[in-house]
Motif scaffolding. Structure first.
Motif, mmCIF file in Angstrom:
data_model
loop_
_atom_site.group_PDB
_atom_site.id
_atom_site.type_symbol
_atom_site.label_atom_id
_atom_site.label_comp_id
_atom_site.label_asym_id
_atom_site.label_seq_id
_atom_site.Cartn_x
_atom_site.Cartn_y
_atom_site.Cartn_z
ATOM 1 N N ALA A 71 12.841 197.932 62.695
ATOM 2 C CA ALA A 71 13.674 198.563 63.731
ATOM 3 C C ALA A 71 13.137 199.936 64.095
ATOM 4 C CB ALA A 71 15.115 198.660 63.243
ATOM 5 N N THR A 72 12.742 200.700 63.092
ATOM 6 C CA THR A 72 12.170 202.030 63.362
ATOM 7 C C THR A 72 10.892 201.916 64.176
ATOM 8 O OG1 THR A 72 13.126 202.884 61.306
ATOM 9 C CG2 THR A 72 11.308 204.133 62.278
ATOM 10 N N SER A 73 10.054 200.928 63.822
ATOM 11 C CA SER A 73 8.817 200.719 64.591
ATOM 12 C C SER A 73 9.128 200.312 66.024
ATOM 13 C CB SER A 73 7.959 199.647 63.912
ATOM 14 O OG SER A 73 7.616 200.021 62.597
ATOM 15 N N LEU A 145 25.533 195.507 70.290
ATOM 16 C CA LEU A 145 24.640 194.427 70.713
ATOM 17 C C LEU A 145 25.081 193.101 70.109
ATOM 18 C CD1 LEU A 145 22.040 193.542 72.172
ATOM 19 C CD2 LEU A 145 20.805 194.013 70.045
ATOM 20 N N ARG A 146 25.429 193.130 68.836
ATOM 21 C CA ARG A 146 25.896 191.899 68.188
ATOM 22 C C ARG A 146 27.127 191.357 68.897
ATOM 23 N NH1 ARG A 146 27.368 191.276 61.727
ATOM 24 N NH2 ARG A 146 28.445 189.250 61.880
ATOM 25 N N ARG A 179 15.460 196.282 71.113
ATOM 26 C CA ARG A 179 14.735 195.578 70.054
ATOM 27 C C ARG A 179 15.083 196.174 68.689
ATOM 28 N NH1 ARG A 179 9.616 195.894 69.594
ATOM 29 N NH2 ARG A 179 9.317 193.798 68.754
ATOM 30 N N ALA A 180 15.162 197.507 68.619
ATOM 31 C CA ALA A 180 15.537 198.155 67.364
ATOM 32 C C ALA A 180 16.947 197.743 66.947
ATOM 33 C CB ALA A 180 15.445 199.671 67.510
ATOM 34 N N ARG A 184 18.304 195.742 63.544
ATOM 35 C CA ARG A 184 19.368 196.283 62.688
ATOM 36 C C ARG A 184 20.531 195.296 62.574
ATOM 37 N NH1 ARG A 184 18.094 201.263 65.759
ATOM 38 N NH2 ARG A 184 16.760 202.542 64.403
ATOM 39 N N ALA A 185 20.843 194.616 63.670
ATOM 40 C CA ALA A 185 21.909 193.615 63.620
ATOM 41 C C ALA A 185 21.516 192.455 62.711
ATOM 42 C CB ALA A 185 22.222 193.113 65.034
ATOM 43 N N LEU A 186 20.273 192.023 62.781
ATOM 44 C CA LEU A 186 19.799 190.944 61.911
ATOM 45 C C LEU A 186 19.838 191.350 60.442
ATOM 46 C CD1 LEU A 186 16.760 189.722 64.017
ATOM 47 C CD2 LEU A 186 18.798 188.379 63.477
#
Length: 255
Positions: A71-73, A145-146, A179-180, A184-186
């Motif tokens: 996520a940070t990337s 997002l989730r 995307r980040a 994080r949600a995953l």
């Protein structure tokens, strides 16, 4: 001298309870030995029981940290370019490409033949078309997002949530923040399992994760957390190697 004493007085006879005392000493010594072995075995059993009772969440926590690193990337990646470009190898044999502009114009290519996409959006989620603008407008907060993605799914298809979030990582032109947020949600979905390090069919190293699909099979993704790129996807019947996924100024070579 000993012989003379024995001749004069005979052999000394043990006391009436001497044998009993000796036997008790021998029995007690044997009992102590048995107890020491029993204590050792009991201590080992207790240690094993304690080990089994301690929660072993390290693989889960390790997988979560890997997804948070990705996520940070993703958050620091770029979204500059004219075309969103994805190139994939299907089942090790068929290669496909997709180019999409920010205005929604799209082209696909298979076996070198480029075709303009017309009539519908090249992006979808759980069978529902998504426009470029809708993807760009998705929230960059993991919880929001989730919730948004879950609301897009058909009723009764909650098991598609992990798959829908993963689609935002590589099949769609998601902004870096989205995307980040998807990673994080995953990381917080209990059904996403960390499988350990793995290599795809091209020998690229990454980290493998899996989750269930409504069909009953599991999809496995290999990701590179350092670049946040998805390297491959397979579900037991189909496989896709992600050769390119990102923005570029180089468009399709249209005839």
């Amino acid at each position: 001298m000993d012989e003379l004493i024995r001749e004069l007085y005979g052999r000394p006879q043990p006391g009436p309870h001497a044998q009993t005392r000796v036997w008790r000493r021998i029995t007690a010594r044997r009992r102590r030995r048995r107890l020491s072995w029993t204590a050792a075995i009991s201590a080992a059993a207790a240690a094993l029981a304690l080990f089994l009772l301690v929660p072993r969440d390290q693989p889960v926590e390790t997988g979560r940290q890997i997804l948070l690193t990705a996520a940070t990337s993703a958050a620091s990646s770029t979204s500059q370019g004219t075309y969103w470009h994805v190139r994939k190898l299907h089942d090790g044999a068929r290669e496909s490409e997709l180019w999409v502009t920010r205005q929604g114009r799209a082209w696909t290519a298979e076996q070198g033949r480029v075709t303009r996409v017309t009539g519908r959006s090249p992006f979808s989620m759980a069978g529902r078309d998504l426009t470029f603008e809708e993807i760009q407008a998705l929230p960059a907060d993991a919880a929001e997002l989730r919730e948004r993605v879950a609301a897009m799914l058909p009723p009764g298809s909650e098991s598609l949530l992990a798959d829908a979030l993963c689609g935002l990582l590589w099949t769609k032109p998601s902004p870096p923040g989205v995307r980040a947020a998807a990673y994080r949600a995953l990381a917080d979905l209990p059904e996403v399992r960390y499988l350990g390090t793995a290599t795809d069919d091209r020998g690229r190293a990454g980290e493998a994760f899996s989750f269930g699909l409504p069909s009953g099979v599991r999809r496995t993704l290999i990701i590179d957390p350092g670049t946040s790129q998805v390297l491959s996807s397979e579900d037991g019947t189909r496989s896709e190697l992600v050769l390119v996924a990102g923005w570029t100024d180089e468009g399709p070579r249209r005839p």
